[in-house]
Enzyme design. Structure first.
Site, PDB file in Angstrom:
ATOM      1  CB  CYS A   8      -0.927  -0.028   1.226  1.00  0.00           C
ATOM      2  SG  CYS A   8      -1.804   1.515   1.527  1.00  0.00           S
ATOM      3  CB  CYS A  63       0.283   2.005   4.089  1.00  0.00           C
ATOM      4  SG  CYS A  63      -1.363   1.308   3.833  1.00  0.00           S
TER       5      CYS A  63
END
Length: 182
Positions: free
Chosen positions: A81, A84
């Site tokens: 991700c 993230c």
């Protein structure tokens, strides 16, 4: 990266920004209907946080109940991700600032395809790492990454957000600690 690929990446990022995408969808849970997952919202502020038990990289089990009386920051993330990775340095700063002030910070690794321990070591992140966060994701209504929850000392949600947000979490925690004398 070639100039052409860099330009394509920039254009894609602008398009994503214009579409208002603030989070990356997590892999779909085949046991839940897709429509239900898409309509879920995060837990409301003030709601009691669902109990959980997850293991860290050393195999030690942690539970929300063992941190009662402390503020618990939970960052649901995965190595794949990209968004993230923008949140993680903020989590490290929170950990460094509040580790001795009754605040616990956990990266709740979820739907993983790679090695989260290696990434944490490479980036020199030293806050807590919990594995297999997908086991508690449904209880926290997490269907995309990143998601950050802050649980108060009384076990109630005091903050949650999906995606990358520029909110100053340190000031929110400071205010909570002042108001609750924890």
């Amino acid at each position: 990266m070639s100039k052409q690929n860099l330009l394509k990446t920039k254009i894609a990022l602008v398009i994503l920004g214009l579409c208002g995408l603030g989070a990356v969808s997590a892999p779909q849970d085949k046991t839940a209907p897709q429509k239900q997952q898409q309509s879920m919202k995060l837990l409301p502020v003030g709601e009691t946080a669902p109990v959980w038990q997850l293991r860290d990289a050393e195999g030690r089990t942690h539970s929300l109940s063992e941190y009662r009386g402390k503020v618990v920051v939970m960052d649901f993330w995965a190595t794949w991700c990209g968004l993230c990775k923008e949140v993680m340095p903020r989590m490290q700063k929170l950990y460094e600032k509040y580790q001795d002030k009754g605040v616990v910070v956990f990266g709740v690794n979820s739907w993983e395809k790679n090695d989260p321990v290696a990434l944490m070591k490479k980036k020199r992140y030293s806050y807590g790492l919990l594995l297999k966060g997908e086991e508690i994701a449904a209880a926290y209504k997490v269907v995309s990454l990143p998601v950050v929850y802050i649980i108060g000392a009384d076990g109630r949600v005091i903050y949650c957000h999906e995606g990358v947000e520029d909110k100053n979490l340190a000031s929110l925690i400071e205010k909570y600690l002042r108001e609750h004398n924890t």
